[in-house]
Design an enzyme around this catalytic site. Sequence first.
Site, PDB file in Angstrom:
ATOM      1  N   TRP A   1     -47.656  72.773 -66.907  1.00 22.54           N
ATOM      2  CA  TRP A   1     -47.184  74.162 -66.782  1.00 22.54           C
ATOM      3  C   TRP A   1     -47.427  74.964 -68.053  1.00 22.54           C
ATOM      4  CZ3 TRP A   1     -44.218  69.771 -66.039  1.00 22.54           C
ATOM      5  CH2 TRP A   1     -43.466  69.354 -67.125  1.00 22.54           C
TER       6      TRP A   1
ATOM      7  N   GLN B   1     -32.587  69.299 -65.549  1.00 26.36           N
ATOM      8  CA  GLN B   1     -31.777  68.077 -65.605  1.00 26.36           C
ATOM      9  C   GLN B   1     -32.665  66.842 -65.583  1.00 26.36           C
ATOM     10  OE1 GLN B   1     -28.544  68.459 -65.833  1.00 26.36           O
ATOM     11  NE2 GLN B   1     -28.199  70.520 -65.050  1.00 26.36           N
ATOM     12  N   THR B   2     -33.921  67.009 -65.945  1.00 24.60           N
ATOM     13  CA  THR B   2     -34.864  65.903 -65.769  1.00 24.60           C
ATOM     14  C   THR B   2     -35.704  65.723 -67.023  1.00 24.60           C
ATOM     15  OG1 THR B   2     -34.980  66.591 -63.466  1.00 24.60           O
ATOM     16  CG2 THR B   2     -36.675  65.077 -64.198  1.00 24.60           C
TER      17      THR B   2
ATOM     18  N   ASP C   1     -31.325  76.658 -74.471  1.00 24.30           N
ATOM     19  CA  ASP C   1     -31.029  75.419 -73.747  1.00 24.30           C
ATOM     20  C   ASP C   1     -30.448  74.414 -74.747  1.00 24.30           C
ATOM     21  OD1 ASP C   1     -33.172  74.552 -75.250  1.00 24.30           O
ATOM     22  OD2 ASP C   1     -34.242  73.616 -73.576  1.00 24.30           O
TER      23      ASP C   1
ATOM     24  N   LEU D   1     -34.860  63.403 -57.550  1.00 21.00           N
ATOM     25  CA  LEU D   1     -34.658  64.225 -58.752  1.00 21.00           C
ATOM     26  C   LEU D   1     -33.182  64.537 -58.997  1.00 21.00           C
ATOM     27  CD1 LEU D   1     -37.279  67.098 -59.144  1.00 21.00           C
ATOM     28  CD2 LEU D   1     -36.619  65.406 -60.812  1.00 21.00           C
TER      29      LEU D   1
ATOM     30  N   TYR E   1     -29.433  66.598 -58.311  1.00 22.70           N
ATOM     31  CA  TYR E   1     -29.022  68.017 -58.350  1.00 22.70           C
ATOM     32  C   TYR E   1     -29.764  68.801 -57.273  1.00 22.70           C
ATOM     33  CZ  TYR E   1     -26.957  66.887 -62.826  1.00 22.70           C
ATOM     34  OH  TYR E   1     -26.214  66.324 -63.815  1.00 22.70           O
TER      35      TYR E   1
ATOM     36  N   GLU F   1     -39.449  75.037 -64.905  1.00 21.66           N
ATOM     37  CA  GLU F   1     -38.180  75.224 -65.609  1.00 21.66           C
ATOM     38  C   GLU F   1     -37.013  74.665 -64.804  1.00 21.66           C
ATOM     39  OE1 GLU F   1     -37.621  75.998 -68.590  1.00 21.66           O
ATOM     40  OE2 GLU F   1     -39.612  76.687 -69.145  1.00 21.66           O
TER      41      GLU F   1
ATOM     42  N   CYS G   1     -33.197  74.070 -93.961  1.00 22.72           N
ATOM     43  CA  CYS G   1     -32.246  73.655 -92.921  1.00 22.72           C
ATOM     44  C   CYS G   1     -30.932  73.206 -93.563  1.00 22.72           C
ATOM     45  CB  CYS G   1     -32.855  72.519 -92.095  1.00 22.72           C
ATOM     46  SG  CYS G   1     -31.655  71.803 -90.947  1.00 22.72           S
TER      47      CYS G   1
ATOM     48  N   TYR H   1     -30.801  81.264 -68.563  1.00 24.41           N
ATOM     49  CA  TYR H   1     -31.845  80.456 -69.179  1.00 24.41           C
ATOM     50  C   TYR H   1     -33.180  80.596 -68.428  1.00 24.41           C
ATOM     51  CZ  TYR H   1     -34.863  76.625 -70.165  1.00 24.41           C
ATOM     52  OH  TYR H   1     -35.990  75.917 -70.452  1.00 24.41           O
TER      53      TYR H   1
ATOM     54  N   CYS I   1     -36.218  64.603 -89.615  1.00 21.47           N
ATOM     55  CA  CYS I   1     -36.193  65.690 -90.594  1.00 21.47           C
ATOM     56  C   CYS I   1     -37.374  65.627 -91.559  1.00 21.47           C
ATOM     57  CB  CYS I   1     -34.883  65.666 -91.372  1.00 21.47           C
ATOM     58  SG  CYS I   1     -33.456  65.869 -90.292  1.00 21.47           S
TER      59      CYS I   1
END
Length: 351
Positions: A20, A38-39, A134, A76, A78, A33, A204, A116, A195
């Site tokens: 995508w 949730q995946t 997110d 999947l 949900y 999206e 940071c 989102y 990091c």
Amino acid sequence: MNFSKEIISWYTKNKRDLPWRNTSNPYYIWISEVILQQTRVNQGIAYYEKFIENFPDVFSLARANEDKVLRVWQGLGYYSRARNMHAAAKQIVKEYKGNFPISYEDIIALKGIGDYTAAAIASIAYNKAHAVVDGNVYRVLSRYYNIETPIDTSKGKKEFYALANEILDKQKPGVFNQALMELGAMVCTPKNPQCSNCCIQQTCYAYNNSVQESLPVKLKKLKIKKRYFFYFLINSKNKIVIHKRTEKDIWQGLYDLPLIELQNEISIEEAILQFKKTILNSKQTFTIKSASQRHTHKLSHQTIESYFINIELKDFENFYHSKYQIIYKERIGEFAFPILIANYLMLITRK
Ligand code: SF4
């Protein structure tokens, strides 16, 4: 240091090549999206490709029947995501003649699309200046700016959303959003963030003060509910009994098997007694072909402790329940089952 410049430059060199990412088609971006909400990305790619293959555009999705959409989504979880996408596709055909809406306000008005997803579509497909927030973005921003406001409160949500919009690169909002999410997914990970390889390490706060592990802050601990499912696979000759889950509950719209659900565990023998009383009638005799061990199936808010009991009836003559359907076994593939049931049926029908 220019935050936007650094993360975009890092992203351009290091981004994963995902299907995508090579498109600005809002339909494809929407599908990706929603799948990724949730995946994990690795699992999401195969589903994305399967979904696009079955429903290449908004018209084909709108035209499809719900069972088919749920079948493509099977595994999947949900499932409300798939039902909502299906409803939104119909809305796009009806209200926009099949053209994906362009403004953020019109996108967010579609069924199942929240802040989102609307921001992701508006920025990635149309380069509109809307920041996405997110889990990855919460993590990077809370660590980088040392924000201790809990992310699961409305105050926290507002604060992060305002900050993300303030630092958003207004010239390249789509790339900026993707870069920030990718940095959170690949470098600023929940455990052991890398990091030493991070492009914004120098400035940071969390890195410079060694507080990476304590950010972001969450207030509530997720409560997991336990449910006990005793499923009965009722066979007779080459037919079985299935049930469509229409209640507002997990797996709504999918099919399962006749079920005895309890809040506490009981023995298989007790479950069979309840089955005789509630699902069969006194005239029916049956034999038990097999009973499974307990299988634990974890969902985000629930743990399902499940058992499967395989029952053979002489025939379905006296078996009648309006909520059940009797189908030929070879038709199992036409119905969308939760993966827990699909795996059991695959195992049992292979024998
Ligand atoms: S330096 Fe570490 S904590 Fe800071 S943003 Fe980068 S990966 Fe996250």
